[in-house]
Scaffold this motif. Structure first.
Motif, PDB file in Angstrom:
ATOM      1  N   PRO A 155     -29.599  30.312  15.074  1.00  0.00           N
ATOM      2  CA  PRO A 155     -29.190  28.913  14.852  1.00  0.00           C
ATOM      3  C   PRO A 155     -30.148  27.931  15.539  1.00  0.00           C
ATOM      4  O   PRO A 155     -30.585  28.172  16.663  1.00  0.00           O
ATOM      5  CB  PRO A 155     -27.795  28.837  15.484  1.00  0.00           C
ATOM      6  CG  PRO A 155     -27.325  30.248  15.594  1.00  0.00           C
ATOM      7  CD  PRO A 155     -28.559  31.088  15.766  1.00  0.00           C
ATOM      8  N   PHE A 156     -30.471  26.858  14.852  1.00  0.00           N
ATOM      9  CA  PHE A 156     -31.271  25.806  15.473  1.00  0.00           C
ATOM     10  C   PHE A 156     -30.468  25.103  16.560  1.00  0.00           C
ATOM     11  O   PHE A 156     -29.247  25.104  16.565  1.00  0.00           O
ATOM     12  CB  PHE A 156     -31.724  24.781  14.429  1.00  0.00           C
ATOM     13  CG  PHE A 156     -32.816  25.281  13.516  1.00  0.00           C
ATOM     14  CD1 PHE A 156     -33.931  25.936  14.032  1.00  0.00           C
ATOM     15  CD2 PHE A 156     -32.741  25.095  12.142  1.00  0.00           C
ATOM     16  CE1 PHE A 156     -34.955  26.385  13.210  1.00  0.00           C
ATOM     17  CE2 PHE A 156     -33.746  25.540  11.302  1.00  0.00           C
ATOM     18  CZ  PHE A 156     -34.855  26.188  11.833  1.00  0.00           C
ATOM     19  N   TRP A 157     -31.212  24.522  17.501  1.00  0.00           N
ATOM     20  CA  TRP A 157     -30.648  23.768  18.620  1.00  0.00           C
ATOM     21  C   TRP A 157     -29.856  24.646  19.579  1.00  0.00           C
ATOM     22  O   TRP A 157     -28.936  24.193  20.242  1.00  0.00           O
ATOM     23  CB  TRP A 157     -29.818  22.575  18.123  1.00  0.00           C
ATOM     24  CG  TRP A 157     -30.574  21.752  17.133  1.00  0.00           C
ATOM     25  CD1 TRP A 157     -30.325  21.615  15.807  1.00  0.00           C
ATOM     26  CD2 TRP A 157     -31.760  20.972  17.396  1.00  0.00           C
ATOM     27  NE1 TRP A 157     -31.258  20.803  15.205  1.00  0.00           N
ATOM     28  CE2 TRP A 157     -32.159  20.396  16.157  1.00  0.00           C
ATOM     29  CE3 TRP A 157     -32.518  20.702  18.548  1.00  0.00           C
ATOM     30  CZ2 TRP A 157     -33.267  19.565  16.052  1.00  0.00           C
ATOM     31  CZ3 TRP A 157     -33.617  19.880  18.431  1.00  0.00           C
ATOM     32  CH2 TRP A 157     -33.988  19.325  17.199  1.00  0.00           C
ATOM     33  N   THR A 158     -30.232  25.917  19.615  1.00  0.00           N
ATOM     34  CA  THR A 158     -29.671  26.847  20.601  1.00  0.00           C
ATOM     35  C   THR A 158     -30.824  27.618  21.226  1.00  0.00           C
ATOM     36  O   THR A 158     -31.941  27.637  20.694  1.00  0.00           O
ATOM     37  CB  THR A 158     -28.685  27.842  19.961  1.00  0.00           C
ATOM     38  OG1 THR A 158     -29.388  28.670  19.007  1.00  0.00           O
ATOM     39  CG2 THR A 158     -27.538  27.120  19.268  1.00  0.00           C
ATOM     40  N   GLU A 159     -30.562  28.288  22.353  1.00  0.00           N
ATOM     41  CA  GLU A 159     -31.563  29.124  23.010  1.00  0.00           C
ATOM     42  C   GLU A 159     -31.355  30.587  22.648  1.00  0.00           C
ATOM     43  O   GLU A 159     -30.219  31.044  22.501  1.00  0.00           O
ATOM     44  CB  GLU A 159     -31.481  28.976  24.527  1.00  0.00           C
ATOM     45  CG  GLU A 159     -31.994  27.674  25.079  1.00  0.00           C
ATOM     46  CD  GLU A 159     -31.934  27.639  26.590  1.00  0.00           C
ATOM     47  OE1 GLU A 159     -32.996  27.703  27.244  1.00  0.00           O
ATOM     48  OE2 GLU A 159     -30.807  27.547  27.122  1.00  0.00           O
ATOM     49  N   PHE A 160     -32.463  31.325  22.539  1.00  0.00           N
ATOM     50  CA  PHE A 160     -32.379  32.770  22.352  1.00  0.00           C
ATOM     51  C   PHE A 160     -33.662  33.416  22.859  1.00  0.00           C
ATOM     52  O   PHE A 160     -34.697  32.758  22.961  1.00  0.00           O
ATOM     53  CB  PHE A 160     -32.131  33.123  20.881  1.00  0.00           C
ATOM     54  CG  PHE A 160     -33.347  33.078  19.996  1.00  0.00           C
ATOM     55  CD1 PHE A 160     -34.046  34.245  19.673  1.00  0.00           C
ATOM     56  CD2 PHE A 160     -33.809  31.877  19.469  1.00  0.00           C
ATOM     57  CE1 PHE A 160     -35.164  34.212  18.857  1.00  0.00           C
ATOM     58  CE2 PHE A 160     -34.925  31.835  18.651  1.00  0.00           C
ATOM     59  CZ  PHE A 160     -35.604  33.007  18.342  1.00  0.00           C
ATOM     60  N   PRO A 161     -33.612  34.697  23.212  1.00  0.00           N
ATOM     61  CA  PRO A 161     -34.827  35.405  23.637  1.00  0.00           C
ATOM     62  C   PRO A 161     -35.623  35.856  22.415  1.00  0.00           C
ATOM     63  O   PRO A 161     -35.122  36.651  21.612  1.00  0.00           O
ATOM     64  CB  PRO A 161     -34.285  36.603  24.424  1.00  0.00           C
ATOM     65  CG  PRO A 161     -32.933  36.852  23.840  1.00  0.00           C
ATOM     66  CD  PRO A 161     -32.406  35.531  23.368  1.00  0.00           C
ATOM     67  N   VAL A 162     -36.825  35.323  22.247  1.00  0.00           N
ATOM     68  CA  VAL A 162     -37.646  35.712  21.095  1.00  0.00           C
ATOM     69  C   VAL A 162     -37.865  37.217  21.122  1.00  0.00           C
ATOM     70  O   VAL A 162     -38.253  37.789  22.152  1.00  0.00           O
ATOM     71  CB  VAL A 162     -38.993  34.963  21.109  1.00  0.00           C
ATOM     72  CG1 VAL A 162     -39.878  35.421  19.959  1.00  0.00           C
ATOM     73  CG2 VAL A 162     -38.752  33.460  21.013  1.00  0.00           C
ATOM     74  N   GLU A 163     -37.609  37.860  19.997  1.00  0.00           N
ATOM     75  CA  GLU A 163     -37.600  39.324  19.941  1.00  0.00           C
ATOM     76  C   GLU A 163     -39.002  39.888  19.735  1.00  0.00           C
ATOM     77  O   GLU A 163     -39.401  40.236  18.623  1.00  0.00           O
ATOM     78  CB  GLU A 163     -36.681  39.810  18.817  1.00  0.00           C
ATOM     79  CG  GLU A 163     -35.245  39.321  18.936  1.00  0.00           C
ATOM     80  CD  GLU A 163     -34.950  38.103  18.068  1.00  0.00           C
ATOM     81  OE1 GLU A 163     -35.909  37.339  17.774  1.00  0.00           O
ATOM     82  OE2 GLU A 163     -33.791  37.912  17.686  1.00  0.00           O
ATOM     83  N   VAL A 164     -39.754  39.922  20.824  1.00  0.00           N
ATOM     84  CA  VAL A 164     -41.053  40.584  20.847  1.00  0.00           C
ATOM     85  C   VAL A 164     -41.097  41.461  22.095  1.00  0.00           C
ATOM     86  O   VAL A 164     -40.425  41.181  23.091  1.00  0.00           O
ATOM     87  CB  VAL A 164     -42.226  39.573  20.856  1.00  0.00           C
ATOM     88  CG1 VAL A 164     -42.324  38.848  19.527  1.00  0.00           C
ATOM     89  CG2 VAL A 164     -42.096  38.587  21.992  1.00  0.00           C
ATOM     90  N   GLN A 165     -41.892  42.506  22.054  1.00  0.00           N
ATOM     91  CA  GLN A 165     -41.880  43.493  23.131  1.00  0.00           C
ATOM     92  C   GLN A 165     -42.294  42.918  24.478  1.00  0.00           C
ATOM     93  O   GLN A 165     -41.790  43.332  25.518  1.00  0.00           O
ATOM     94  CB  GLN A 165     -42.791  44.668  22.758  1.00  0.00           C
ATOM     95  CG  GLN A 165     -42.226  45.523  21.634  1.00  0.00           C
ATOM     96  CD  GLN A 165     -43.192  46.596  21.192  1.00  0.00           C
ATOM     97  OE1 GLN A 165     -44.376  46.341  21.016  1.00  0.00           O
ATOM     98  NE2 GLN A 165     -42.700  47.807  21.015  1.00  0.00           N
ATOM     99  N   ASP A 166     -43.213  41.952  24.458  1.00  0.00           N
ATOM    100  CA  ASP A 166     -43.683  41.410  25.724  1.00  0.00           C
ATOM    101  C   ASP A 166     -42.718  40.404  26.351  1.00  0.00           C
ATOM    102  O   ASP A 166     -42.941  39.961  27.474  1.00  0.00           O
ATOM    103  CB  ASP A 166     -45.072  40.789  25.563  1.00  0.00           C
ATOM    104  CG  ASP A 166     -46.166  41.854  25.519  1.00  0.00           C
ATOM    105  OD1 ASP A 166     -45.969  42.910  26.130  1.00  0.00           O
ATOM    106  OD2 ASP A 166     -47.199  41.621  24.875  1.00  0.00           O
TER     107      ASP A 166
END
Length: 401
Positions: free
Chosen positions: A219-230
């Motif tokens: 969802p826009f205007w929310t925070e999330f951890p970008v799903e990349v290995q690093d």
């Protein structure tokens, strides 16, 4: 962000019959001539050399620019302090998860932010110069990781019912042997510091920094951890529509703030000579009287020769939100590299570019600066770290920071 970057397949290297800003050879019609619109003071170009530490160099450059903006003082912060702490933390996490995560040279801007705000930092000369611990003049992590990776892998996949605490001492010994020990105390400009007190003396407020991205699977205007290995620490990014994400970068530069950018430079349009353009290969093929199938079969040199004819007139794609999501989902948009956006420029045709500091030493046509088109940056952004005061007020209000 990974790699000492092996990308840039040179498919577009040929548009680089270019020189430097406002000093390009104007006698050649295809030469790119850049005019600077806005340039923010930054610290000197560094060289990550043979190490996958672009995330480290680019983000410390960002914080150095933040200090320079706030106080006028120039600092050279120590990348190997960050690497030493970060690799130990990452190994501990891999062991804790019984091997179910990646252990690599790469990292993220959030790693640097986390180290500075939790462990502190020291100046460059408070630790051994990169490479000197193993008789080199610059970073070379090849042997370092060949020694360290099997150690961490063996521990994380051990069938032991209980691990002794000794493994951490052993691993720290390996890290210190290649990078040097992080100092408990040091003297800087006649005053004694610990890493924590030195970080506090820099005058930065760690609450001022936010990460930004733009994808439709969250969802826009929310925070999330970008799903990349690093992003193994799970650092959160604000998910903002693409056009607003682009507006943040422009607003930041216009108001004297730099941007710690992380994104994909594996695209053909990113070259080793200091240029990145979001090439519309279909239009290039059409311009050359060829269909796309024939264009794709051309060798890198043949593509180079054809692109060279177009020079500043290389056709460019316009990124869309849908394009970003599709490329993220199909692995075309990856977290290849970290760089520092510090200015704006335009070419003789009016195409706009960001001026971007790299960490490969004073290489390329512009001695360590890359001119990356706005379209390229927006299309290829994974995420970026920024001072929240560099974000337009209406966007800050929607996010609540």
């Amino acid at each position: 962000m990974k790699k000492n970057i092996l990308v840039a397949l040179m498919a577009s290297a040929a548009f680089l019959s270019i020189s430097a800003t406002e000093v390009a050879d104007s006698t050649k019609n295809d030469s790119l001539i850049f005019t600077t619109i806005k340039e923010i003071p930054i610290t000197s170009v560094k060289n990550q050399a043979r190490s996958g530490t672009c995330w480290n160099y680019s983000t410390l450059s960002f914080f150095e620019a933040e200090i320079l903006k706030k106080s006028g003082k120039t600092y050279d912060l120590c990348e190997m302090f960050v690497a030493n702490r970060n690799y130990m933390d990452r190994a501990i996490m891999k062991v804790r998860l019984h091997g179910d995560m990646q252990f690599s040279q790469g990292g993220s801007a959030y790693d640097v932010y986390y180290i500075l705000s939790n462990y502190g930092i020291c100046p460059e000369d408070a630790m051994p110069a990169p490479g000197t611990m193993y008789g080199d003049t610059l970073n070379n992590f090849n042997e370092f990781f060949k020694v360290m990776t099997p150690y961490v892998q063996a521990l994380s996949t051990s069938d032991a019912k209980k691990l002794s605490p000794a493994w951490k001492n052993g691993l720290q010994g390996i890290i210190d042997a290649y990078l040097g020990k992080t100092p408990e105390k040091f003297t800087y400009e006649g005053k004694e510091y610990t890493p924590q007190s030195f970080a506090a003396s820099l005058g930065l407020d760690w609450k001022d920094y936010v990460s930004v991205t733009s994808y439709t699977h969250r969802p826009f205007w929310t925070e999330f951890p970008v799903e990349v290995q690093d992003n193994w620490r799970g650092g959160l990014s604000w998910n903002i529509p693409m056009d607003d994400m682009a507006r943040i970068i422009d607003y930041a530069i216009d108001n004297g703030y730099t941007v710690a950018w992380g994104g994909d430079v594996s695209d053909d349009g990113f070259t080793r000579e200091g240029l990145a353009i979001l090439v519309d290969t279909k239009k290039v093929a059409d311009n050359e009287g060829s269909d796309m199938a024939k264009w794709l079969k051309l060798s890198a040199k043949e593509k180079n020769d054809k692109l060279k004819k177009l020079g500043a007139n290389v056709p460019e794609l316009t990124p869309t939100q849908e394009m970003r999501q599709e490329q993220y989902d199909n692995w075309e948009l990856t977290d290849d590299h970290g760089m520092l956006i510090y200015g704006k420029a335009k070419d003789q045709n009016g195409r706009e570019y960001y001026m971007v500091k790299n960490s490969w030493g004073e290489t390329g046509a512009y001695k360590g600066t890359w001119y990356m088109s706005k379209n390229f940056i927006i299309a290829k952004t994974m995420d970026f770290l920024i001072n929240k005061n560099a974000v337009p007020k209406d966007i800050r209000k929607k996010c609540g920071f």
